[in-house]
Structures are given as C-alpha cells and as structure tokens.
Design a protein around this motif. Structure first.
Motif, PDB file in Angstrom:
ATOM      1  N   GLY A   1       0.066   8.036  -6.133  1.00 61.49           N
ATOM      2  CA  GLY A   1      -0.677   9.127  -5.521  1.00 61.49           C
ATOM      3  C   GLY A   1      -2.007   8.719  -4.928  1.00 61.49           C
ATOM      4  N   LEU A   2      -2.328   7.438  -4.977  1.00 57.07           N
ATOM      5  CA  LEU A   2      -3.571   6.896  -4.425  1.00 57.07           C
ATOM      6  C   LEU A   2      -3.276   5.569  -3.748  1.00 57.07           C
ATOM      7  CD1 LEU A   2      -5.944   7.355  -7.509  1.00 57.07           C
ATOM      8  CD2 LEU A   2      -6.075   8.673  -5.386  1.00 57.07           C
ATOM      9  N   THR A   3      -4.123   5.201  -2.800  1.00 62.05           N
ATOM     10  CA  THR A   3      -4.025   3.846  -2.267  1.00 62.05           C
ATOM     11  C   THR A   3      -4.490   2.865  -3.337  1.00 62.05           C
ATOM     12  OG1 THR A   3      -6.275   3.805  -1.411  1.00 62.05           O
ATOM     13  CG2 THR A   3      -4.543   4.692   0.044  1.00 62.05           C
ATOM     14  N   PRO A   4      -4.108   1.590  -3.244  1.00 58.39           N
ATOM     15  CA  PRO A   4      -4.597   0.609  -4.223  1.00 58.39           C
ATOM     16  C   PRO A   4      -6.118   0.567  -4.298  1.00 58.39           C
ATOM     17  CG  PRO A   4      -2.788  -0.317  -2.970  1.00 58.39           C
ATOM     18  CD  PRO A   4      -3.109   0.998  -2.328  1.00 58.39           C
ATOM     19  N   ALA A   5      -6.793   0.629  -3.147  1.00 57.05           N
ATOM     20  CA  ALA A   5      -8.256   0.581  -3.135  1.00 57.05           C
ATOM     21  C   ALA A   5      -8.847   1.799  -3.832  1.00 57.05           C
ATOM     22  CB  ALA A   5      -8.768   0.478  -1.711  1.00 57.05           C
ATOM     23  N   ALA A   6      -8.290   2.975  -3.579  1.00 52.25           N
ATOM     24  CA  ALA A   6      -8.798   4.190  -4.207  1.00 52.25           C
ATOM     25  C   ALA A   6      -8.558   4.169  -5.710  1.00 52.25           C
ATOM     26  CB  ALA A   6      -8.138   5.419  -3.578  1.00 52.25           C
TER      27      ALA A   6
ATOM     28  N   GLY B   1       0.816  -1.209   0.000  1.00 50.94           N
ATOM     29  CA  GLY B   1       0.000   0.000   0.000  1.00 50.94           C
ATOM     30  C   GLY B   1       0.845   1.253   0.000  1.00 50.94           C
ATOM     31  N   ARG B   2       1.905   1.261   0.828  1.00 53.35           N
ATOM     32  CA  ARG B   2       2.783   2.425   0.877  1.00 53.35           C
ATOM     33  C   ARG B   2       3.549   2.590  -0.439  1.00 53.35           C
ATOM     34  NH1 ARG B   2       3.031   0.726   6.375  1.00 53.35           N
ATOM     35  NH2 ARG B   2       4.738  -0.740   5.952  1.00 53.35           N
ATOM     36  N   PHE B   3       4.020   1.470  -0.976  1.00 57.89           N
ATOM     37  CA  PHE B   3       4.731   1.489  -2.259  1.00 57.89           C
ATOM     38  C   PHE B   3       3.842   2.092  -3.351  1.00 57.89           C
ATOM     39  CE2 PHE B   3       5.157  -0.678  -6.348  1.00 57.89           C
ATOM     40  CZ  PHE B   3       6.496  -0.516  -6.654  1.00 57.89           C
ATOM     41  N   PHE B   4       2.610   1.622  -3.436  1.00 59.19           N
ATOM     42  CA  PHE B   4       1.713   2.056  -4.499  1.00 59.19           C
ATOM     43  C   PHE B   4       1.337   3.527  -4.329  1.00 59.19           C
ATOM     44  CE2 PHE B   4      -2.224   2.558  -6.795  1.00 59.19           C
ATOM     45  CZ  PHE B   4      -2.041   1.782  -7.935  1.00 59.19           C
ATOM     46  N   ARG B   5       1.016   3.923  -3.125  1.00 55.78           N
ATOM     47  CA  ARG B   5       0.575   5.312  -2.889  1.00 55.78           C
ATOM     48  C   ARG B   5       1.696   6.297  -3.170  1.00 55.78           C
ATOM     49  NH1 ARG B   5      -2.919   7.551   2.262  1.00 55.78           N
ATOM     50  NH2 ARG B   5      -3.208   9.665   1.451  1.00 55.78           N
ATOM     51  N   ALA B   6       2.923   5.935  -2.824  1.00 60.34           N
ATOM     52  CA  ALA B   6       4.052   6.836  -3.045  1.00 60.34           C
ATOM     53  C   ALA B   6       4.288   7.099  -4.525  1.00 60.34           C
ATOM     54  CB  ALA B   6       5.312   6.255  -2.407  1.00 60.34           C
TER      55      ALA B   6
END
Length: 310
Positions: A295-300, A287-292
């Motif tokens: 710009g969004l969480t995986p779910a978003a 989740g942190r990897f993807f958001r960084a």
C-alpha cells in the motif's frame, strides 16, 4: 573452520545488495557434514574475517553456538541478538546473518548440515529447525549444565578423528549431536513441542518452505520449486493450498515482500538495492510489486518506518 574464506562460492547474485549463500565446506578430512569447535577459536582463526568489514551472508547449514562465558552479539535476519551465558544462538539455513567484531564470548560452536540428522530425529526436531523458530534459546537451568557438557563431549569426539574407525567416529558424533538437540528442543525454557510443525516439515509443503527460504531471491515461479522438489506443479499447489489456503506464487510473493520490509526497515537498504537482491530486473517493477502489496512505495514505507523507530 568451515565458513568464510573456504566458502568462496555464493549464490551468484549480482550487485552490492546481494547477500551471498554459502555451502558447507569443512576442512579436508572432516567427515559427514558436521564440524565442532569453540567460538573463541573461531575468532582467533578468522581475525580478518568476516567482521572487517562486517557483511551479511546466508548459509545452507545450521550454526549452533552455546555461550558459556562473556557475551555474543550476532545479527540474524537483520536484527542484532545478544546471547549471554547459558543461552544458545541457532542460525538456521537461509537466515541472513552478520558477525559482530570479536567480543568476550566463549563456548562450543557447532555447524551441521540438515541431512546429518536421521529422518526420525529430524521429524522430532522440526519445530526447532524451522526457519520461524527463535534465534536465541534459553534452556531451563537444570538442563543448561547437561547441554553444555554434551556439547563439550561432542567437541572431544570431533577432535578424536583417527582414534576409532571412521564409521564409529561419525556414529558417535551424530548420536551426541542428536541427543544434544533433542534435549535442547525439549527444555521447558525453550519451546513446547509443536506436532503440527513437526509433521509439516516432512511433507511436500514443508520441503517447499525450506526450499523457499534458500531460493526466494532467484526462484519466483511455482514450476521452479516443483522441479527442485521433484514433483509436479499440481502436487505442489495442492500441498500449499491444503496447508495455508494460498497458492504457491502468493507464498513466494509474501516471502519476497517480507524480505523487502526487513531490508527497507531494519537494514536501511535503498530500494534499488533491495530490487537487485530480490531478483527484480527493473527497480520500477519492484516499486509496483511492493506498492500493490504494502500500500506504499518502498521509499514511503522506509520513511514511515524511520519516523516510528524509537
């Protein structure tokens, strides 16, 4: 055939989301990393696999199918492709693919390992063997008949095992395959030559890209790829910088992010399954990897893509 039940050794990834990696394992007596059949024979011989149920997989070899009659539907990198008469489907090593239930498609079905090609031919074919090349090819009409006939000649020679000395048999098969691929690559309806891509596949960076496509799920450090390619981390880093202006780790992360986007958007995988597939030991780390990077969480991200789909 060389796929399916006689390829029981995936890449060892755990979890329901893992897309197994299959190696080339032809029938006993089939020489030199090349097998040729008909798509209709493949369907007839594998009536309980791999579409019952259809599951994605990856291979270390090329799938090349010419559709002469009917229609073939096949998923490549989680996108369904429809192949009609006169077109060719080319699934490269490392592509995620998934078979659809047998349909009406008929035509030659060629599978080959990358190293079955001579080095000179491999360089000429680099634009079409690269992972980024299109999956469905539409050669111009005046090439189509020649290509289909050459594919059938290759099938005939493949079935002629034992009629000639083995080395002659293989030389004929390789010659026919290379002629077919070169004509396909240079059909005006396929793609113009790309000398930059062709040059790149033979160097360190090109070999790194090929290795990355096969191993980005389990190998995440520059040192892993340097060891795999038999070079130093410094040499690999310099090659990556010269080719892209980016570091090796950045390129690895970009490839993992691309896969995550594809799975969350096109395949509708859950974030936890994507995390397992990409080698994250903790979904929170994914989740942190993807958001960084996105710009969004995986779910978003998945929710946003779901609302924008037609």
């Amino acid at each position: 055939m060389m796929v399916g039940k006689r390829h029981p050794s995936p890449s060892g990834q755990a979890g329901s989301a893992a897309v197994p990696l299959y190696g080339f394992q032809p029938p006993v007596g089939t020489p030199y990393g090349l097998e040729v059949s008909l798509i209709e024979d493949f369907f007839a011989q594998h009536d309980d696999w791999p579409w019952n149920p259809p599951l994605p997989g990856r291979a270390t070899f090329h799938y090349l199918i010419a559709v002469t009659d009917g229609e073939l539907r096949h998923d490549v990198d989680h996108v369904t492709r429809t192949v009609t008469p006169g077109q060719w489907l080319w699934v490269r090593p490392g592509h995620a693919q998934c078979w659809h239930p047998p349909g009406t498609a008929r035509g030659p079905f060629i599978l080959f390992e990358p190293d079955v090609l001579t080095a000179d031919t491999a360089r000429l074919l680099a634009p079409l063997t690269s992972h980024e090349a299109p999956a469905v090819l539409s050669p111009r009409p005046d090439d189509a008949a020649w290509l289909q006939q050459t594919a059938l000649q290759l099938l005939d020679e493949h079935r002629a095992l034992g009629r000639r000395p083995l080395e002659v048999h293989h030389a004929l098969r390789r010659s026919l395959l290379e002629s077919l691929l070169l004509r396909l690559a240079n059909s005006a309806g396929v793609a113009p030559p790309d000398t930059t891509a062709a040059r790149g596949r033979a160097d360190t960076y090109g070999r790194f890209v090929d290795a990355l496509e096969l191993h980005f799920r389990e190998l995440h450090q520059a040192a892993d790829y340097a060891e795999l390619l038999g070079c130093s981390v410094r040499t690999l880093s310099r090659a990556a910088r010269n080719a892209t202006g980016k570091g090796v780790r950045e390129l690895i992360d970009e490839r993992r992010l691309l896969e995550a986007r594809r799975l969350l958007r096109g395949a509708r995988w859950a974030a936890r399954d994507v995390a397992v597939h990409l080698g994250f030991t903790d979904p929170a780390n994914f989740g942190r990897f993807f958001r960084a990077r996105a710009g969004l969480t995986p779910a978003a991200f998945a929710a946003r893509e779901a609302t924008t789909d037609p």
